[in-house]
Write an enzyme that holds these catalytic residues in place. Structure first.
Site, mmCIF file in Angstrom:
data_model
loop_
_atom_site.group_PDB
_atom_site.id
_atom_site.type_symbol
_atom_site.label_atom_id
_atom_site.label_comp_id
_atom_site.label_asym_id
_atom_site.label_seq_id
_atom_site.Cartn_x
_atom_site.Cartn_y
_atom_site.Cartn_z
ATOM 1 N N THR A 1 12.704 -2.766 1.614
ATOM 2 C CA THR A 1 12.128 -3.644 2.445
ATOM 3 C C THR A 1 12.665 -4.944 2.573
ATOM 4 O O THR A 1 13.735 -5.348 1.782
ATOM 5 C CB THR A 1 10.594 -3.397 2.233
ATOM 6 O OG1 THR A 1 10.033 -4.235 3.533
ATOM 7 C CG2 THR A 1 10.114 -4.336 1.029
ATOM 8 N N ASP B 1 11.226 3.776 9.497
ATOM 9 C CA ASP B 1 10.322 2.660 10.189
ATOM 10 C C ASP B 1 10.451 3.081 11.605
ATOM 11 O O ASP B 1 9.335 3.192 12.304
ATOM 12 C CB ASP B 1 10.883 1.322 9.873
ATOM 13 C CG ASP B 1 10.583 0.581 8.756
ATOM 14 O OD1 ASP B 1 9.636 0.886 8.110
ATOM 15 O OD2 ASP B 1 11.422 0.065 8.228
ATOM 16 N N GLY C 1 -1.817 -0.866 14.096
ATOM 17 C CA GLY C 1 -0.378 -0.968 13.340
ATOM 18 C C GLY C 1 -0.488 -0.108 11.794
ATOM 19 O O GLY C 1 0.445 0.141 11.386
ATOM 20 N N GLY D 1 12.403 -7.959 12.168
ATOM 21 C CA GLY D 1 12.828 -6.499 11.474
ATOM 22 C C GLY D 1 12.062 -5.527 12.088
ATOM 23 O O GLY D 1 12.366 -4.417 12.672
ATOM 24 N N ASN E 1 15.406 1.612 5.255
ATOM 25 C CA ASN E 1 14.202 1.429 4.266
ATOM 26 C C ASN E 1 14.024 2.583 3.563
ATOM 27 O O ASN E 1 13.137 2.484 2.334
ATOM 28 C CB ASN E 1 13.058 1.427 5.318
ATOM 29 C CG ASN E 1 12.431 2.549 5.577
ATOM 30 O OD1 ASN E 1 13.023 3.547 5.889
ATOM 31 N ND2 ASN E 1 11.147 2.871 5.768
ATOM 32 N N LEU F 1 0.935 -1.186 -0.035
ATOM 33 C CA LEU F 1 -0.084 -0.080 -0.348
ATOM 34 C C LEU F 1 0.827 1.152 -0.288
ATOM 35 O O LEU F 1 0.414 2.444 -0.234
ATOM 36 C CB LEU F 1 -0.785 0.027 1.259
ATOM 37 C CG LEU F 1 -1.951 -1.121 1.473
ATOM 38 C CD1 LEU F 1 -2.865 -1.085 2.588
ATOM 39 C CD2 LEU F 1 -2.672 -1.171 0.163
ATOM 40 N N THR F 2 2.105 1.448 0.271
ATOM 41 C CA THR F 2 3.082 2.369 0.218
ATOM 42 C C THR F 2 3.210 3.126 -0.940
ATOM 43 O O THR F 2 2.997 4.301 -1.111
ATOM 44 C CB THR F 2 4.527 1.782 0.814
ATOM 45 O OG1 THR F 2 4.309 1.529 2.059
ATOM 46 C CG2 THR F 2 5.275 3.006 0.702
ATOM 47 N N ALA G 1 10.932 -9.842 18.094
ATOM 48 C CA ALA G 1 12.550 -9.110 17.803
ATOM 49 C C ALA G 1 13.141 -9.092 16.554
ATOM 50 O O ALA G 1 14.063 -9.087 16.341
ATOM 51 C CB ALA G 1 13.312 -9.731 18.947
ATOM 52 N N LYS H 1 16.750 -4.796 4.066
ATOM 53 C CA LYS H 1 17.006 -3.522 4.713
ATOM 54 C C LYS H 1 18.284 -3.420 5.356
ATOM 55 O O LYS H 1 18.822 -2.390 5.554
ATOM 56 C CB LYS H 1 15.952 -3.315 5.895
ATOM 57 C CG LYS H 1 14.755 -2.997 5.229
ATOM 58 C CD LYS H 1 13.651 -2.822 6.271
ATOM 59 C CE LYS H 1 12.344 -2.425 5.803
ATOM 60 N NZ LYS H 1 11.219 -2.541 6.904
#
Ligand SMILES: NC(=O)c1ccc[n+]([C@@H]2O[C@H](COP(=O)([O-])OP(=O)(O)OC[C@H]3O[C@@H](n4cnc5c(N)ncnc54)[C@H](O)[C@@H]3O)[C@@H](O)[C@H]2O)c1
Ligand SMILES: O=C(O)[C@]1(O)C[C@@H](O)[C@@H](O)[C@H](O)C1
Length: 290
Positions: free
Chosen positions: A72, A112, A253, A139, A97, A21-22, A137, A76
């Site tokens: 991504t 991020d 999120g 990315g 990123n 969606l970016t 824990a 990264k």
């Protein structure tokens, strides 16, 4: 026709990102700001490329007139060795990123962590950050934990299913923030740590459409503990619903997903985006099944 200074050409390099969606978030915001801006997914899976090709893809992009890339999974960290300059935070975090291409040079940033930091500050204003428990824990977890410690968390309990990853990540963060206590834990530590935590962050894939469920027993959440999830498909995860039902303040999120896009858009275009408009567009995209 336009030159590299008259329009913006941007790409997202990663594996399996064609439906991200970016790109539409950036393009719609750019249109609203009156910019000529095209944002294309450059999917390793579609192009038969591997993560190790990220440097070549950057250089091809530069030669073809791209202005910037988002980077991504799984590139990264791999991208770092191909950059001419890296922001201080991205270097400390060890992950990039966003890569700007300026005068033929590659300049790396990490939005991020900054996107989550802004989302937390704006979405949960005045939230106490002293003691936080974080599940996951990987990315996303690394970026979120970095943001929390930078924002002032003094005691972070980090819990992942993979004990080695938990220990390594906790040790790396503790070295970066020597004034804070970063404690590696296991699931048995969840209940005692949450009994006095200010906040709980969920940074595992649990709750996604493809991994439905709850990452913990919601009974462990006290109403005064704020809860942040990194999952945005769906935006309202079972955790978000359950935490709200217990009286907790929640940050879904989608805030981090929009936050990273807001910060990257500003870096790439030099124009201040309208974060609320980007969030509204993001929700429209998610709700329409994109
Ligand atoms: N909102 C955003 O902007 C954003 C950005 C990146 C990733 N994400 C989402 O975050 C999630 C995690 O992504 P990632 O890149 O960190 O993945 P990752 O694979 O790097 O890390 C996930 C970690 O969660 C751990 N884990 C899985 N189940 C667990 C459980 N039940 N308890 C404790 N630990 C558990 C795994 O061992 C792993 O270390 C994905 O669903 C992704 O879609 C959201
Ligand atoms: O929305 C995505 O697909 C992203 O890949 C999510 C996250 O990894 C960001 O760092 C990227 O800029 C975009």
């Amino acid at each position: 026709m336009s030159t590299i200074t008259e329009s913006l050409l941007v790409g997202l390099i990663g594996d399996g990102i064609t439906a991200s969606l970016t790109p539409p978030m950036h393009e719609r915001e750019a249109a609203a700001c009156g910019l000529h801006y095209l944002y294309r997914p450059v999917d390793l899976a579609v192009n038969g490329r591997s993560a190790a090709d990220v440097g070549d893809l950057l250089r091809y992009g530069r030669d073809l007139g791209f202005n910037a890339f988002n980077i991504t999974h799984p590139c990264k960290q791999l991208v770092l060795e191909h950059l001419d300059e890296v922001s201080e935070d991205a270097a400390r975090l060890g992950a990039v990123n966003t890569v700007l291409i300026q005068d033929g040079r590659f300049i790396g940033h990490n939005t991020d962590y900054s996107g989550f930091a802004t989302a937390l500050a704006q979405g949960l204003p005045d939230a106490a950050l002293d003691a936080v428990v974080q599940l996951g824990a990987g990315g996303a977890g690394a970026a979120v934990a970095y943001a929390l410690l930078k924002a002032g968390t003094r005691e972070l309990t980090l819990i992942d299913l993979d004990p080695e990853r938990t220990r390594e990540r906790a040790a790396a963060l503790a070295a970066l923030f020597p004034d804070a206590v970063v404690r590696p834990g296991s699931r048995e530590d969840l209940a005692p740590a949450l009994s006095s935590a200010d906040g709980f962050v969920q940074a595992t894939p649990v709750g996604m459409h493809s991994h439905p469920g709850l990452p913990l027993d919601p009974e462990l959440l006290r109403p005064e503990t704020w809860v942040a999830d990194v999952i945005y498909r769906p935006v309202r995860t079972q955790l978000v619903d359950a935490a709200e039902a217990r009286g907790c303040r929640v940050l879904d999120g989608g805030h981090m997903a929009v936050g990273q896009a807001v910060d990257a858009f500003r870096l790439i275009s030099g124009v201040e985006p309208d974060a609320a408009r980007m969030r509204a567009h993001f929700l429209e995209l998610v709700n329409s099944g994109r």
